[in-house]
Write a protein that holds these residues in place. Structure first.
Motif, PDB file in Angstrom:
ATOM      1  N   TYR A 188       0.838  -1.199   0.000  1.00 60.54           N
ATOM      2  CA  TYR A 188       0.000   0.000   0.000  1.00 60.54           C
ATOM      3  C   TYR A 188       0.876   1.254   0.000  1.00 60.54           C
ATOM      4  O   TYR A 188       1.144   1.846   1.043  1.00 60.54           O
ATOM      5  CB  TYR A 188      -0.917  -0.001   1.217  1.00 60.54           C
ATOM      6  CG  TYR A 188      -2.035  -1.005   1.162  1.00 60.54           C
ATOM      7  CD1 TYR A 188      -3.079  -0.867   0.260  1.00 60.54           C
ATOM      8  CD2 TYR A 188      -2.050  -2.096   2.026  1.00 60.54           C
ATOM      9  CE1 TYR A 188      -4.117  -1.792   0.220  1.00 60.54           C
ATOM     10  CE2 TYR A 188      -3.092  -3.013   1.995  1.00 60.54           C
ATOM     11  CZ  TYR A 188      -4.119  -2.857   1.092  1.00 60.54           C
ATOM     12  OH  TYR A 188      -5.151  -3.763   1.052  1.00 60.54           O
ATOM     13  N   GLY A 264      -7.891  -5.369  -1.686  1.00 60.82           N
ATOM     14  CA  GLY A 264      -7.698  -3.934  -1.732  1.00 60.82           C
ATOM     15  C   GLY A 264      -8.196  -3.193  -0.510  1.00 60.82           C
ATOM     16  O   GLY A 264      -8.650  -3.784   0.462  1.00 60.82           O
ATOM     17  N   VAL A 292      -5.935  -6.406  -8.558  1.00 56.80           N
ATOM     18  CA  VAL A 292      -6.240  -5.611  -7.362  1.00 56.80           C
ATOM     19  C   VAL A 292      -5.282  -5.927  -6.223  1.00 56.80           C
ATOM     20  O   VAL A 292      -5.038  -5.090  -5.357  1.00 56.80           O
ATOM     21  CB  VAL A 292      -7.708  -5.823  -6.930  1.00 56.80           C
ATOM     22  CG1 VAL A 292      -8.070  -4.960  -5.740  1.00 56.80           C
ATOM     23  CG2 VAL A 292      -8.653  -5.521  -8.096  1.00 56.80           C
ATOM     24  N   ALA A 299      -5.411  -1.166  -6.938  1.00 55.97           N
ATOM     25  CA  ALA A 299      -6.076  -1.418  -5.657  1.00 55.97           C
ATOM     26  C   ALA A 299      -6.699  -0.147  -5.106  1.00 55.97           C
ATOM     27  O   ALA A 299      -7.867  -0.121  -4.709  1.00 55.97           O
ATOM     28  CB  ALA A 299      -5.075  -1.993  -4.658  1.00 55.97           C
TER      29      ALA A 299
END
Length: 373
Positions: A188, A264, A292, A299
């Protein structure tokens, strides 16, 4: 289980760095002016001897209004004086690592978040700017230390700005993002989020600066709850994976019966949601749902797709809830209201609200009203 998307009841994790404890101490910091950073005993963050050489000590000293005490929050996460950056010696992250002046390099040891709770935090170390030994004498060296809320860690500093004031144009700077998600999965990335913003340009760019920050905080608070602080990329209960194929859809499940599990930041799930999100984004997610969990930008885009276009069990999109000031509670209702709102799971609602309050505080804005659903 919601037929729209999955909320697995994960509680958000990650440390709350600063508590508003300044009122407990008699040595309250003085008001900052002219770019000064004031703290313990009303004294200033000062560059020793007004020197600009790399390695010059940064200390506490009587405020004199000189350039050695004039700091700017540049908007890139740095604090600067005399043309150089506030820097942690040897990139240290341990309690007691001293701070100094150094050429600006963009390193994590030069990133600082000035919070609404009057902390100055280095996200990489997850520690606060601190006056050594609570000593207010002139010349006391400054350092980093575990955040305690004590008076020797409270500062009045130039504002870091927000909204379009960050280099990315997003209401949350990279340093603030790093503080929000200190333990996040490396998947992320902040850059992935920034790249995804172009898909929904109205997100966190609608309304006043305060509303933009509130929307950014609301999105990230819900994301934090859904993913355990951006730790989990995919749904953890693999037994659920085969459940998300609706064979009544004319396009079926070409990637396989068990391919449409939650992925996600807002747990995109079900074949019809992969189809709808992919169509909206111009990405073939029906045939390749694994994008994703393999592409950070994709994502983030799926999370923004849901936030900006889907009402779920609610009556409005989360985006509209925030920009029209319906309140944070309506974002919860739109994301997982059928399982959490109206008293169904107050602990989960409180988890989301608590994270939203933490993030708005970090961004220097109030949370607004109607926080619960």
């Amino acid at each position: 289980m919601s037929p729209r998307r999955t909320a697995l009841g994960r509680c958000a994790v990650g440390a709350v760095v600063a508590a508003v404890l300044a009122a407990l101490f008699s040595a309250a910091p003085a008001h900052a002016a002219d770019g000064q950073i004031t703290g313990l005993a009303g004294k200033c963050v000062d560059v020793a001897g007004a020197g600009s050489a790399n390695g010059t000590a940064v200390q506490l000293h009587d405020c004199k209004g000189t350039g050695a005490q004039r700091w700017s929050h540049a908007g890139d996460g740095t604090l600067r004086a005399l043309g150089k950056c506030l820097d942690i010696v040897d990139r240290g992250t341990a309690d007691g690592a001293a701070v100094q002046l150094w050429d600006c390099s963009g390193g994590a040891n030069q990133q600082w978040v000035v919070s609404a709770a009057q902390d100055i935090v280095n996200p990489a170390a997850n520690k606060c700017l601190d006056v050594r030994d609570n000593n207010s004498a002139n010349g006391t060296r400054l350092r980093i230390w575990t955040c305690t809320g004590a008076a020797n860690q409270k500062w009045n500093a130039p504002s870091g700005g927000g909204g379009g004031g960050t280099p990315s144009g997003f209401a949350v700077s990279e340093a603030q993002f790093n503080q929000m998600f200190a333990n996040r999965n490396s998947f992320y990335t902040y850059s992935g989020l920034v790249q995804a913003l172009s898909a929904y340009p109205a997100f966190a760019h609608t309304g006043s600066d305060t509303v933009q920050k509130q929307e950014a905080a609301a999105f990230l608070a819900n994301v934090s709850h859904e993913t355990g602080g951006l730790v989990h990329v995919v749904e953890q209960n693999t037994a659920n994976y085969p459940h998300y194929c609706d064979w009544s859809q004319p396009y079926g499940c070409p990637a396989g019966q068990a391919a449409y599990y939650g992925r996600g930041p807002i747990r995109l799930s079900w074949n019809f949601n992969y189809k709808a999100a992919g169509d909206a984004l111009g990405i073939d997610l029906l045939n390749n749902p694994w994008l994703v969990q393999n592409d950070a930008s994709v994502a983030w885009k799926t999370g923004l797709w849901y936030w900006n276009t889907q009402s779920g069990p609610g009556t409005m999109t989360p985006h509209n809830a925030m920009v029209n000031q319906a309140g944070f509670g309506q974002t919860i209702r739109s994301i997982n209201g059928s399982l959490e709102c109206d008293g169904k799971n107050p602990a989960q609602v409180q988890s989301r609200v608590g994270k939203y309050q933490e993030f708005t505080s970090l961004l220097g804005v109030g949370p607004g009203s109607n926080l619960y659903c």
